[in-house]
Each structure stands twice: as C-alpha cells, then as structure tokens.
Design a protein around this motif. Structure first.
Motif, PDB file in Angstrom:
ATOM      1  N   ALA A   1      42.505  13.092  -8.000  1.00 21.06           N
ATOM      2  CA  ALA A   1      40.972  12.895  -7.807  1.00 21.06           C
ATOM      3  C   ALA A   1      40.210  13.131  -9.085  1.00 21.06           C
ATOM      4  O   ALA A   1      39.290  12.230  -9.163  1.00 21.06           O
ATOM      5  CB  ALA A   1      40.516  14.013  -6.849  1.00 21.06           C
ATOM      6  N   LEU A   2      40.614  14.004  -9.972  1.00 20.17           N
ATOM      7  CA  LEU A   2      39.762  14.261 -11.125  1.00 20.17           C
ATOM      8  C   LEU A   2      40.103  13.079 -11.880  1.00 20.17           C
ATOM      9  O   LEU A   2      39.071  12.346 -12.437  1.00 20.17           O
ATOM     10  CB  LEU A   2      40.158  15.515 -11.843  1.00 20.17           C
ATOM     11  CG  LEU A   2      39.685  15.537 -13.426  1.00 20.17           C
ATOM     12  CD1 LEU A   2      38.397  15.789 -13.530  1.00 20.17           C
ATOM     13  CD2 LEU A   2      40.264  16.840 -14.122  1.00 20.17           C
ATOM     14  N   THR A   3      41.234  12.615 -12.164  1.00 20.88           N
ATOM     15  CA  THR A   3      41.650  11.277 -13.018  1.00 20.88           C
ATOM     16  C   THR A   3      41.080  10.096 -12.543  1.00 20.88           C
ATOM     17  O   THR A   3      40.390   9.251 -13.524  1.00 20.88           O
ATOM     18  CB  THR A   3      43.092  11.192 -13.047  1.00 20.88           C
ATOM     19  OG1 THR A   3      43.792  12.438 -13.316  1.00 20.88           O
ATOM     20  CG2 THR A   3      43.563  10.061 -13.805  1.00 20.88           C
ATOM     21  N   ALA A   4      40.776   9.947 -11.201  1.00 18.94           N
ATOM     22  CA  ALA A   4      40.263   8.726 -10.790  1.00 18.94           C
ATOM     23  C   ALA A   4      38.783   8.795 -11.077  1.00 18.94           C
ATOM     24  O   ALA A   4      38.309   7.428 -11.492  1.00 18.94           O
ATOM     25  CB  ALA A   4      40.400   8.638  -9.165  1.00 18.94           C
TER      26      ALA A   4
ATOM     27  N   LEU B   1      35.266   3.205 -15.028  1.00 18.74           N
ATOM     28  CA  LEU B   1      33.948   2.762 -16.089  1.00 18.74           C
ATOM     29  C   LEU B   1      32.696   2.556 -15.525  1.00 18.74           C
ATOM     30  O   LEU B   1      32.447   2.398 -14.335  1.00 18.74           O
ATOM     31  CB  LEU B   1      34.525   1.238 -16.783  1.00 18.74           C
ATOM     32  CG  LEU B   1      35.793   0.898 -17.426  1.00 18.74           C
ATOM     33  CD1 LEU B   1      35.998  -0.611 -17.742  1.00 18.74           C
ATOM     34  CD2 LEU B   1      35.481   1.514 -18.881  1.00 18.74           C
ATOM     35  N   ASN B   2      31.637   2.666 -16.344  1.00 18.39           N
ATOM     36  CA  ASN B   2      30.381   2.592 -15.949  1.00 18.39           C
ATOM     37  C   ASN B   2      29.892   1.207 -15.977  1.00 18.39           C
ATOM     38  O   ASN B   2      28.788   1.104 -15.933  1.00 18.39           O
ATOM     39  CB  ASN B   2      29.500   3.698 -16.672  1.00 18.39           C
ATOM     40  CG  ASN B   2      29.437   5.048 -16.463  1.00 18.39           C
ATOM     41  OD1 ASN B   2      29.590   5.389 -15.173  1.00 18.39           O
ATOM     42  ND2 ASN B   2      29.520   5.701 -17.362  1.00 18.39           N
ATOM     43  N   LEU B   3      30.894   0.448 -16.125  1.00 16.11           N
ATOM     44  CA  LEU B   3      30.567  -1.003 -15.995  1.00 16.11           C
ATOM     45  C   LEU B   3      29.626  -1.557 -15.021  1.00 16.11           C
ATOM     46  O   LEU B   3      28.558  -2.275 -15.419  1.00 16.11           O
ATOM     47  CB  LEU B   3      31.901  -2.053 -16.221  1.00 16.11           C
ATOM     48  CG  LEU B   3      31.583  -3.365 -16.302  1.00 16.11           C
ATOM     49  CD1 LEU B   3      30.914  -4.030 -17.560  1.00 16.11           C
ATOM     50  CD2 LEU B   3      33.158  -4.020 -16.325  1.00 16.11           C
ATOM     51  N   LYS B   4      30.011  -1.252 -13.778  1.00 19.60           N
ATOM     52  CA  LYS B   4      29.185  -1.879 -12.864  1.00 19.60           C
ATOM     53  C   LYS B   4      27.839  -1.255 -12.612  1.00 19.60           C
ATOM     54  O   LYS B   4      26.788  -1.845 -12.478  1.00 19.60           O
ATOM     55  CB  LYS B   4      29.962  -1.616 -11.231  1.00 19.60           C
ATOM     56  CG  LYS B   4      31.366  -1.906 -10.970  1.00 19.60           C
ATOM     57  CD  LYS B   4      31.843  -1.829  -9.964  1.00 19.60           C
ATOM     58  CE  LYS B   4      32.571  -0.340  -9.922  1.00 19.60           C
ATOM     59  NZ  LYS B   4      33.340   0.109  -8.694  1.00 19.60           N
ATOM     60  N   ALA B   5      27.842  -0.074 -13.016  1.00 22.64           N
ATOM     61  CA  ALA B   5      26.247   0.610 -12.992  1.00 22.64           C
ATOM     62  C   ALA B   5      25.626   0.105 -14.241  1.00 22.64           C
ATOM     63  O   ALA B   5      24.212  -0.386 -13.994  1.00 22.64           O
ATOM     64  CB  ALA B   5      26.461   2.069 -13.271  1.00 22.64           C
ATOM     65  N   ALA B   6      26.222  -0.061 -15.345  1.00 25.19           N
ATOM     66  CA  ALA B   6      25.411  -0.825 -16.286  1.00 25.19           C
ATOM     67  C   ALA B   6      24.939  -2.306 -16.113  1.00 25.19           C
ATOM     68  O   ALA B   6      23.875  -2.656 -16.364  1.00 25.19           O
ATOM     69  CB  ALA B   6      26.359  -0.932 -17.705  1.00 25.19           C
TER      70      ALA B   6
END
Length: 322
Positions: free
Chosen positions: A166-169, A174-179
């Motif tokens: 769960a942590l690894t996921a 990436l924060n790509l979608k949010a960006a």
C-alpha cells in the motif's frame, strides 16, 4: 547564504526549483533531489526516488524534459545488480512521465542514495510559485498523508507485506495527473509535500500576513497509520519537524498528540498542495477526482494572519469560514 543576484532568475532559494528566463515565452526549471531507500525492493526504490524528484517540476507548473541520475552506492558491499535495478526503476518512472534520463554522476558511499536532477520548461507567465496564496484561497491536497509512518513501521517490523504494498503504491504515483489538471485553473501557489511534512511545507507557503485554518476531518490519511502510531512508529525526521514547527500551530484540544504527528510526518513522494480561489475549488476537486488522483480534498482555507500561522480544527465543514 549570499543574496541571489542573477539576471533572468525567476525563482530559486525560496521555491521548489530554480527557474531561469530564456525569453518572454520560455523559462528553464531545474531541481535536484535524492533520498535513501524507503522500501526494500531496489527497483521500486529507484522509481519512488524518481517520482519524488520529478514532483518539484510539477509543483512549479512546468513540464519535465530530461534528467540526470545522482547516485551514491557502496560498490564493495552491495551487488551491482542492485544498483542496476535502482537505475532501471528510475528510468521506467521517467519514461512514464514522458522524458529520458540522459546521464548522471555516481560516488562510492557507505549507504545507497538515489535521485534525479530534473530539467523542465515553463512559460514564465504560467510559473507557479510556492508563495502567492491569497486570503480566501482553498487548500487542496492530492495524495494521502502517512507515508513516513508506514515506512517507519516497515523498518521496525511492525507491519508486513500488505502495508508495504500500500505504501509503495502511493509513493510510486506520479503527480502528473494533478499537475495537468492544475494547469486549467488559476492556482495561486503550489508545493509538493515531502520531508518537511504537511505543516512544514504549508508554513513555507505563508507570508507574514497570512494564516491558515485546517480541518483535520478533511485530511486524507492512509488508514494503516493508526496501528503503527500506537507502536511508536514515528521517524526522527517527523519528531524534528514537530520540534521546529510546534510553536507555529494551535490545535483544537480534541486532536490527540498521535493525530498531530500525522501532520508533521516526513513524507516521501507526497502529493501537491495547492492554494486556489475558493470559487473554483469545487471544480478543481471535480477534475482531480475524474483524473483519479489518489486524493482530492479541500483541507482548509487561507485567512489574514492572527495569533498563530496555522490553526487545526475539526468539523469546519465544506464552506469557507472566512
């Protein structure tokens, strides 16, 4: 630290990345970040370290175009296959983000460390600074908190493979979608949440005239953290954050000390923290949700500075109290 005096420099010491104007339509954004292992699997560690480094570019509103590796590795005590797996993980995450790693530098060291120097591009007028929040802005967070606590629990042997997965996921995301979503809205300020914790990075967004009110009930928190906290799963970095920031925060009495530690938790590859006008916040949340970011929560609001820079309450509700 000497005062910056570089013609063309748009951001530097006070931001997540350095930005240099090439012309009126183009600026280069550059950042550097590397970390020690946060999971046992070397491939996953490389990918997480890369995702963590790329986030600074996203927080500035920029697009990454290439990167260089930075590596410390104990070549006499660890197999080179492990280093190869770390580099492969980093390369795969860079490819997912749409760019290549084109070189780098390594040193022999007592413990492994890995990260990237990432170069990106942005239009100077679309650059998003860490500062810039305004009174009435909503604060929006795009990943859940608690990665540092989970990592500490794994290191201590408190939890097993399911929690590590769960942590690894979360850290691999990436924060790509949010960006990408952020580009369509008038976001006034943004940073990514990493080792300084939510409250540390939030404090860096505030100028002396501003305070924030956070709603603890709106914070996205990984559910596994509570069992780990009960067993003392708090890292030294999180304790350092609490000591440094403690006198800047006013807590509602019913928020326990253990609950407070989640907001100081030293994150790895955390989400983007945005300050956006309250009137567009719900639309921004809706688009983040459609993009399937790991979280899309309004966690509080910006107000005029009062006795504390940061106040944390429960049950503020969905309306801006200011």
């Amino acid at each position: 630290m000497p005062k910056q005096n570089v013609p063309g420099l748009l951001s530097g010491l006070d931001d997540d990345a350095a930005t240099y104007s090439i012309n009126e339509n183009l600026a280069i954004v550059q950042t550097l970040d590397f970390i020690t292992p946060v999971v046992d699997d070397p491939y996953s560690f490389g990918a997480i370290a890369a995702a963590n480094a790329i986030s600074d570019i996203y927080a500035m509103g920029a697009k990454p175009i290439f990167a260089l590796n930075i590596v410390s590795f104990p070549i006499k005590t660890m197999p080179m296959e492990t280093l190869g797996a770390i580099l492969a993980g980093g390369a795969a995450k860079a490819a997912e983000a749409g760019f290549s790693i084109v070189g780098g530098h390594s040193v022999d060291d007592a413990s492994p460390k890995y990260g990237l120097s990432v170069t990106g591009l942005v239009h100077p007028q679309k650059l998003i600074r860490k500062s810039g929040a305004l009174v009435g802005d909503a604060l929006i967070l795009t990943k859940p908190l608690g990665t540092g606590i989970l990592a500490t629990g794994i290191d201590s042997g408190i939890v097993g493979d399911e929690v590590e997965a769960a942590l690894t996921a979360v850290m691999l995301e990436l924060n790509l979608k949010a960006a990408q979503v952020m580009q369509s809205f008038p976001v006034h300020a943004c940073t990514d949440v990493s080792g300084f914790g939510l409250l540390g990075h939030l404090s860096e967004m505030l100028n002396p005239d501003l305070s924030v009110m956070l709603d603890y009930d709106k914070l996205p928190i990984l559910p596994q953290v509570w069992d780990i906290l009960k067993h003392g799963g708090v890292s030294s970095g999180t304790h350092s954050n609490a000591r440094y920031l403690g006198d800047q925060v006013q807590w509602e009495e019913k928020i326990t000390l253990l609950e407070q530690m989640v907001l100081f938790d030293a994150q790895t590859s955390g989400g983007l923290l945005m300050a956006a006008p309250a009137e567009v916040a719900n639309s921004l949340i809706s688009e983040l949700t459609q993009a399937k970011t790991l979280a899309a929560n309004i966690i509080g609001y910006v107000c005029q500075r009062n006795d504390f820079p940061i106040k944390v309450r429960r049950g503020l509700g969905s309306q801006n109290p200011f």
